[in-house]
Design a protein around this motif. Structure first.
Motif, short mmCIF file in Angstrom:
data_model
loop_
_atom_site.label_atom_id
_atom_site.label_comp_id
_atom_site.label_asym_id
_atom_site.label_seq_id
_atom_site.Cartn_x
_atom_site.Cartn_y
_atom_site.Cartn_z
N GLY A 333 -86.51 -55.30 9.50
CA GLY A 333 -86.95 -55.96 10.73
C GLY A 333 -86.67 -55.07 11.92
O GLY A 333 -86.12 -53.97 11.78
N THR A 334 -87.03 -55.54 13.11
CA THR A 334 -86.82 -54.73 14.32
C THR A 334 -86.77 -55.62 15.56
O THR A 334 -87.39 -56.68 15.57
CB THR A 334 -87.95 -53.66 14.43
OG1 THR A 334 -87.73 -52.86 15.58
CG2 THR A 334 -89.32 -54.27 14.55
N GLN A 335 -86.03 -55.18 16.55
CA GLN A 335 -86.07 -55.84 17.86
C GLN A 335 -86.99 -54.98 18.73
O GLN A 335 -86.85 -53.76 18.74
CB GLN A 335 -84.68 -55.91 18.50
CG GLN A 335 -83.63 -56.59 17.64
CD GLN A 335 -83.83 -58.09 17.47
OE1 GLN A 335 -84.84 -58.65 17.90
NE2 GLN A 335 -82.89 -58.75 16.82
N ARG A 336 -87.92 -55.63 19.45
CA ARG A 336 -88.98 -54.88 20.11
C ARG A 336 -88.86 -54.85 21.64
O ARG A 336 -88.47 -55.84 22.25
CB ARG A 336 -90.35 -55.48 19.75
CG ARG A 336 -90.65 -55.36 18.28
CD ARG A 336 -91.98 -55.99 17.89
NE ARG A 336 -92.32 -55.59 16.53
CZ ARG A 336 -91.89 -56.22 15.42
NH1 ARG A 336 -91.14 -57.30 15.53
NH2 ARG A 336 -92.21 -55.78 14.23
N GLU A 337 -89.31 -53.72 22.20
CA GLU A 337 -89.49 -53.64 23.65
C GLU A 337 -90.84 -54.25 23.98
O GLU A 337 -91.68 -54.44 23.09
CB GLU A 337 -89.44 -52.17 24.09
CG GLU A 337 -88.10 -51.54 23.82
CD GLU A 337 -88.04 -50.08 24.25
OE1 GLU A 337 -88.72 -49.70 25.22
OE2 GLU A 337 -87.30 -49.33 23.60
N GLU A 338 -91.08 -54.48 25.29
CA GLU A 338 -92.33 -55.18 25.64
C GLU A 338 -93.57 -54.43 25.13
O GLU A 338 -94.50 -55.05 24.60
CB GLU A 338 -92.43 -55.39 27.16
CG GLU A 338 -93.71 -56.12 27.48
CD GLU A 338 -93.91 -56.48 28.94
OE1 GLU A 338 -92.97 -56.37 29.74
OE2 GLU A 338 -95.06 -56.88 29.26
#
Ligand code: SAM
Length: 369
Positions: A333-338
């Motif tokens: 998974g990943t945490q995303r920037e705008e």
């Protein structure tokens, strides 16, 4: 005057070298903080302090938490880590007695007293986040980065031989811990979201499907606050089978990659951060099929982290964002920037989105067809 040491191209004083060594060792030991937090959570130390009226001595704490008499001094050392990091506070009284108290952080670990389960008890999600199951996988990161054979698998699959969701399906204990953690996070977050950002749901015309909605905690809170919204929860069969009955909700066992039941609004809370971009695009395309046009009230609500939004210049926010991002690597998974969010929204065929940043770890993103 400190002497200088020449090492390759780096010139540092002895003092600077020793400071650098200290910082390096500090980084080595940071995981001890989360290990100590995990142990304190399992020992229900916050409950013990709370039940003593908010302050307790070491000996009472040891007695109340069932610590063996040979380990009381070890408990004191564990508490020293936790008071240094601000999870608890400590006073040394005139008598010399050490007294531990709750802080606003450990106040979120109190699970006794008042309503049950307590709305603010986040200890179940702490047990998910510092659980050996993801942590074991994360400790293999170096091999995973360099081993071509494991390139097509997630860290979790390499470590445990199955996907995260397969383990939940076959291990009842893991399922219980994981879903209790999600329930706790959802109870806590929805109380605040419905108080502060109710417009996001107030504008839903008449139906909402919570995709990957687990045991329905989020959907139940929405259905209670907005009785005009007919709420459905879609999740994997094993998860739906364990969900408590709720007359206000319809549960559907299924696969979000295959089909999402039609509704005005699709909700995705903590779903897309579990998946790589290609998978998110597939999920979002199914969402788009399930909702009407924007003019007819269709939208997707994503509740997830937007890296780099309000407050994230502050060290705790910034570090939490990047640490949580690497944590999510355990299942690819990943945490995303705008800009990463907008890329997957547009690729899935959506035309517009609006981000409402919240204090803390999440934002609300309304995505329009
Ligand atoms: C991180 S949890 C989030 C749960 C919930 N939305 C919350 O925030 O508390 C991810 C959820 O996605 C569900 N899930 C995983 N794969 C799925 C699939 N293919 N179809 C439907 N749900 C799925 C899991 O069972 C789990 O409940």
């Amino acid at each position: 005057m400190a002497s200088h040491v020449q090492e390759d191209e780096i010139t540092m004083s002895s003092e600077e070298l020793l400071q650098a060594q200290l910082e390096l060792y500090h980084h080595c030991f940071v995981y001890i903080k989360s290990m100590a937090l995990g142990a304190a959570t399992e020992l229900r130390i916050a409950d013990a302090i709370h039940l003593r009226g908010g302050a307790t001595t070491l000996s009472d704490l040891a007695a109340d938490t069932g610590i063996h008499r040979t380990k009381v001094s070890h408990l004191q050392r564990l508490m020293r880590v936790l008071t240094t990091s601000g999870v608890f506070s400590v006073d040394v009284q005139a008598s010399g007695a050490t007294v531990y108290k709750l802080t606003r952080v450990s106040g979120l670990l109190v699970g006794v007293g008042g309503e049950r389960p307590r709305r603010c008890d986040l200890s179940p999600i702490v047990s998910v986040l510092v659980n050996p199951v993801p942590v074991t996988a994360l400790f293999s990161i170096r091999e995973w980065f360099t081993d071509g054979k494991s390139a097509a698998s997630s860290l979790f699959e390499v470590a445990h031989g199955c996907t995260r969701w397969e383990m939940i399906a076959k291990d009842a204990g893991d399922d219980r811990v994981f879903n209790a953690g999600l329930d706790a996070d959802s109870r806590f977050s929805m109380e605040i979201i419905l108080r502060e950002y109710s417009g996001v749901f107030g504008s839903v015309r008449s139906s909402l499907v919570d995709v990957g909605g687990a045991h329905g905690t989020v959907a139940a809170a929405i259905a209670k606050a907005f009785p005009h919204i007919k709420c459905t929860v879609l999740d994997l069969p094993v998860v739906v089978a364990g969900a408590p009955a709720d007359d206000n909700l319809t549960f559907i066992a299924g696969d979000m990659f295959e089909y999402i039941p039609p509704a005005d609004t699709v909700l995705l809370k903590w779903i897309l951060h579990d998946w790589a971009d290609e998978d998110c695009v597939k999920i979002l395309r199914q969402c788009k099929k399930a909702i009407p046009t924007r003019d007819a009230g269709g939208k997707v609500i994503v509740m997830d982290m937007v890296v780099g939004t309000a407050g994230s210049q502050e060290t705790v926010s910034k570090e939490t964002e990047v640490l949580f991002d690497v944590f999510m690597m355990y299942i690819d998974g990943t945490q995303r920037e705008e800009h990463q969010w907008s890329k997957i929204f547009y690729e899935a065929g959506f035309s517009d989105y609006r981000i409402t940043p919240m204090t803390g770890i999440r934002s609300i993103i309304e995505v329009y067809p």
